[in-house]
Scaffold this motif. Sequence first.
Motif, PDB file in Angstrom:
ATOM      1  N   PRO A  97     -62.226  -0.032  24.218  1.00 11.91           N
ATOM      2  CA  PRO A  97     -61.540  -1.180  23.593  1.00 11.91           C
ATOM      3  C   PRO A  97     -62.396  -1.841  22.520  1.00 11.91           C
ATOM      4  N   THR A  98     -63.727  -1.859  22.723  1.00 10.66           N
ATOM      5  CA  THR A  98     -64.609  -2.470  21.723  1.00 10.66           C
ATOM      6  C   THR A  98     -64.551  -1.716  20.410  1.00 10.66           C
ATOM      7  N   GLY A  99     -64.575  -0.379  20.501  1.00 10.38           N
ATOM      8  CA  GLY A  99     -64.508   0.437  19.297  1.00 10.38           C
ATOM      9  C   GLY A  99     -63.195   0.255  18.561  1.00 10.38           C
ATOM     10  N   ARG A 100     -62.098   0.176  19.303  1.00 10.94           N
ATOM     11  CA  ARG A 100     -60.800  -0.014  18.669  1.00 10.94           C
ATOM     12  C   ARG A 100     -60.697  -1.399  18.033  1.00 10.94           C
ATOM     13  N   MET A 101     -61.224  -2.406  18.709  1.00 11.22           N
ATOM     14  CA  MET A 101     -61.201  -3.752  18.156  1.00 11.22           C
ATOM     15  C   MET A 101     -62.026  -3.826  16.867  1.00 11.22           C
ATOM     16  N   ALA A 102     -63.197  -3.162  16.865  1.00 14.99           N
ATOM     17  CA  ALA A 102     -64.024  -3.124  15.658  1.00 14.99           C
ATOM     18  C   ALA A 102     -63.272  -2.453  14.510  1.00 14.99           C
ATOM     19  N   GLY A 103     -62.495  -1.436  14.846  1.00 16.85           N
ATOM     20  CA  GLY A 103     -61.703  -0.768  13.821  1.00 16.85           C
ATOM     21  C   GLY A 103     -60.636  -1.671  13.236  1.00 16.85           C
ATOM     22  N   TRP A 104     -59.951  -2.406  14.095  1.00 19.60           N
ATOM     23  CA  TRP A 104     -58.925  -3.329  13.607  1.00 19.60           C
ATOM     24  C   TRP A 104     -59.525  -4.422  12.726  1.00 19.60           C
ATOM     25  N   VAL A 105     -60.667  -4.930  13.139  1.00 20.08           N
ATOM     26  CA  VAL A 105     -61.332  -5.971  12.343  1.00 20.08           C
ATOM     27  C   VAL A 105     -61.733  -5.418  10.976  1.00 20.08           C
ATOM     28  N   SER A 106     -62.308  -4.214  10.974  1.00 22.01           N
ATOM     29  CA  SER A 106     -62.727  -3.601   9.710  1.00 22.01           C
ATOM     30  C   SER A 106     -61.527  -3.351   8.797  1.00 22.01           C
ATOM     31  N   LEU A 107     -60.420  -2.880   9.392  1.00 24.68           N
ATOM     32  CA  LEU A 107     -59.219  -2.647   8.602  1.00 24.68           C
ATOM     33  C   LEU A 107     -58.699  -3.957   8.013  1.00 24.68           C
ATOM     34  N   GLY A 108     -58.714  -5.010   8.820  1.00 23.73           N
ATOM     35  CA  GLY A 108     -58.257  -6.300   8.323  1.00 23.73           C
ATOM     36  C   GLY A 108     -59.117  -6.814   7.191  1.00 23.73           C
ATOM     37  N   LEU A 109     -60.440  -6.649   7.302  1.00 18.43           N
ATOM     38  CA  LEU A 109     -61.345  -7.096   6.241  1.00 18.43           C
ATOM     39  C   LEU A 109     -61.120  -6.298   4.961  1.00 18.43           C
ATOM     40  N   PHE A 110     -60.855  -5.003   5.105  1.00 15.35           N
ATOM     41  CA  PHE A 110     -60.614  -4.169   3.923  1.00 15.35           C
ATOM     42  C   PHE A 110     -59.330  -4.590   3.217  1.00 15.35           C
ATOM     43  N   ILE A 111     -58.266  -4.803   3.986  1.00 20.09           N
ATOM     44  CA  ILE A 111     -57.003  -5.242   3.390  1.00 20.09           C
ATOM     45  C   ILE A 111     -57.168  -6.613   2.746  1.00 20.09           C
ATOM     46  N   LEU A 112     -57.922  -7.489   3.380  1.00 17.38           N
ATOM     47  CA  LEU A 112     -58.186  -8.812   2.819  1.00 17.38           C
ATOM     48  C   LEU A 112     -58.958  -8.694   1.501  1.00 17.38           C
ATOM     49  N   SER A 113     -59.900  -7.763   1.456  1.00 13.47           N
ATOM     50  CA  SER A 113     -60.671  -7.552   0.230  1.00 13.47           C
ATOM     51  C   SER A 113     -59.775  -7.073  -0.901  1.00 13.47           C
ATOM     52  N   LEU A 114     -58.898  -6.102  -0.617  1.00 15.01           N
ATOM     53  CA  LEU A 114     -57.971  -5.615  -1.646  1.00 15.01           C
ATOM     54  C   LEU A 114     -57.042  -6.725  -2.114  1.00 15.01           C
ATOM     55  N   SER A 115     -56.578  -7.536  -1.177  1.00 21.20           N
ATOM     56  CA  SER A 115     -55.689  -8.643  -1.541  1.00 21.20           C
ATOM     57  C   SER A 115     -56.407  -9.642  -2.440  1.00 21.20           C
ATOM     58  N   SER A 116     -57.683  -9.888  -2.149  1.00 21.14           N
ATOM     59  CA  SER A 116     -58.470 -10.808  -2.968  1.00 21.14           C
ATOM     60  C   SER A 116     -58.636 -10.281  -4.386  1.00 21.14           C
ATOM     61  N   VAL A 117     -58.898  -8.977  -4.504  1.00 19.95           N
ATOM     62  CA  VAL A 117     -59.037  -8.370  -5.840  1.00 19.95           C
ATOM     63  C   VAL A 117     -57.727  -8.471  -6.603  1.00 19.95           C
ATOM     64  N   ALA A 118     -56.615  -8.133  -5.938  1.00 21.60           N
ATOM     65  CA  ALA A 118     -55.313  -8.206  -6.601  1.00 21.60           C
ATOM     66  C   ALA A 118     -55.003  -9.632  -7.037  1.00 21.60           C
ATOM     67  N   TYR A 119     -55.326 -10.608  -6.198  1.00 21.10           N
ATOM     68  CA  TYR A 119     -55.091 -12.015  -6.548  1.00 21.10           C
ATOM     69  C   TYR A 119     -55.919 -12.412  -7.765  1.00 21.10           C
ATOM     70  N   ARG A 120     -57.183 -11.999  -7.790  1.00 21.43           N
ATOM     71  CA  ARG A 120     -58.027 -12.309  -8.937  1.00 21.43           C
ATOM     72  C   ARG A 120     -57.463 -11.689 -10.214  1.00 21.43           C
ATOM     73  N   MET A 121     -56.942 -10.488 -10.119  1.00 23.57           N
ATOM     74  CA  MET A 121     -56.393  -9.820 -11.298  1.00 23.57           C
ATOM     75  C   MET A 121     -55.191 -10.571 -11.846  1.00 23.57           C
ATOM     76  N   VAL A 122     -54.365 -11.084 -10.955  1.00 21.93           N
ATOM     77  CA  VAL A 122     -53.207 -11.870 -11.388  1.00 21.93           C
ATOM     78  C   VAL A 122     -53.663 -13.188 -12.004  1.00 21.93           C
ATOM     79  N   GLN A 123     -54.605 -13.842 -11.350  1.00 22.42           N
ATOM     80  CA  GLN A 123     -55.094 -15.133 -11.827  1.00 22.42           C
ATOM     81  C   GLN A 123     -55.799 -15.018 -13.180  1.00 22.42           C
ATOM     82  N   ASP A 124     -56.542 -13.952 -13.387  1.00 20.95           N
ATOM     83  CA  ASP A 124     -57.351 -13.810 -14.601  1.00 20.95           C
ATOM     84  C   ASP A 124     -56.589 -13.204 -15.769  1.00 20.95           C
ATOM     85  N   HIS A 125     -55.385 -12.742 -15.559  1.00 19.26           N
ATOM     86  CA  HIS A 125     -54.626 -12.063 -16.605  1.00 19.26           C
ATOM     87  C   HIS A 125     -54.521 -12.928 -17.869  1.00 19.26           C
TER      88      HIS A 125
END
Length: 542
Positions: free
Chosen positions: A398-426
């Motif tokens: 369960p620890t390994g799976r939880m770490a995976g979910w957290v990592s996936l969430g952080l990655f998606i959050l990072s992509l969302s942040s980049v996309a938001y910056r691109m819209v804001q800076d256009h």
Amino acid sequence: MPSLEPITSGTRPPALLRRGWVGGFFGLLLLLGLGLYRDYGVGWDEQIDRLNGIINAKYVAMQLAPELAKRQPTFAEIPDLYGSQDTDHGVFYQLPLVILEKVAHVEDSRDVYLLRHLVIWLTCAAGTWVVYRLGAWRFGSWHWGLLTAALLVLSPRLFAESFYNYKDPVFMGFFALGIYTLVRWLRHPTWQRALLHALATGAATDVRTMGVLLLPLTLGFGALELWQRPLVRRQLLLSGVLYLPFTALVVVVGWPYLWENPIGHFLEVFQSFSRYRTDMLTVYLGQEISVRQLPWHYVPVWLLVTTPPAYSVLFVLGLASVAWAAAQRPLLWMSTTTGRLDLLLVAWCLGPVLAIIVLNSVIYDGWRHLYFIYPAFLLLAVRALHMLWHRWRAAGSPTGRMAGWVSLGLFILSLSSVAYRMVQDHPYQNMYFSLPGTAAGRWFERDYWALSGREGVEWILTHDPAPQVAVGTDARSRLVLHNAQLLLPPAERARLRMVPPDQATYFLTTYRWHPGPYNAYGLPIYERQVNGIPILSIFRLR
């Protein structure tokens, strides 16, 4: 012995599903470009690049139809090819753009540059498709290929420059095509694929001279295939014999400057790798330094501070995983398809950087001259994601799976942040930094393309109804005003007077070569900031 075949992972999804997702992705990408291409200004080099294409078009016309060329109304105003300062830049891409202008009957500067911005976006979208194909081949899945392409689109600086930088993102696509045709030839070495790879190599070289780096990659990894795959040695050798002469033929035919003295002129051009015709200052780590005296860490630092942090972390992890796999059992690793392809990615990504450092080659404006290594950078980053994904799926605790979910969430959050910056800076995604804006603005060059000049000129003309409006700028930045007025409607263009600052009503600056404030002019009446970094200021002088 293992052959150079695509890596497969699991059952292949239905073709209809793949076509729907891939077609939808690239369809939306094209629509995005159609909606945005009018928003960007004219970059610093655009007029020079276009003039280089026009000069070469005149030379070709004089060689093929001299009498017809001399009857053209602007013939006498076009400089001759020999004596032009940009003969060391190939015109495989610029020459067709000049022809397209004539075919489309566009003459006003606004129509000319908007057309060119649209075409360069379409070209870069095609390059993104090539990167998708490389990712799909490497990871055996269109899902991973599409993720690689998405990371390329969500790279803010590359996204913006795909509308106005005719050299670096375009060359990136051509170089990626050269790698793709190389991989296809190594996989099934036929004479048709060898000729196609030679065409891609020659075309990349005619876009930027650094395309010649495909030659050592081809010869080196061709030799590696000969060693590892004895069953295809005959096909590799027979088809490979065609590669070098056909590449040379394509390079010469596609580059008019080489026609009269192919070897001598190419060697002359090649020497420009490690020199630059004039000295120039650039802001790096808060200091103005000469582009001829850049420290070895200039490229790595610029790459890291202009790339989303998650991509850089994944790249380091991917590179480390390749090194670890190679170190365990080198010969066995080299005998595998994945091992040889990962080695190709590492050579593609790190080889040019090391060459720049060793040769002390002159580069400037960040790391744009090395954009062509970025697909390999992303593929190594996706390799880390691919590895982590499969480890997560195999995790039993369960620890390994939880770490995976957290990592996936952080990655998606990072992509969302980049996309938001691109819209804001256009439309100034070219100002993306992974650092806080206040630090980036002090330590590095800002809008070195001077795109914000367009916004400044339009703002002045909108807020001043006078029939003639006098605008000045720094002595070394006069091209900023000239480029800015190219996209104005003809009536507005006629109102603009570009004058020295002591004769101007308004002073406009994009801070190129002047990173400090303009205290002598007081407070600006208009200012554009991107993530806290001023890139445009307008002062009223009288």
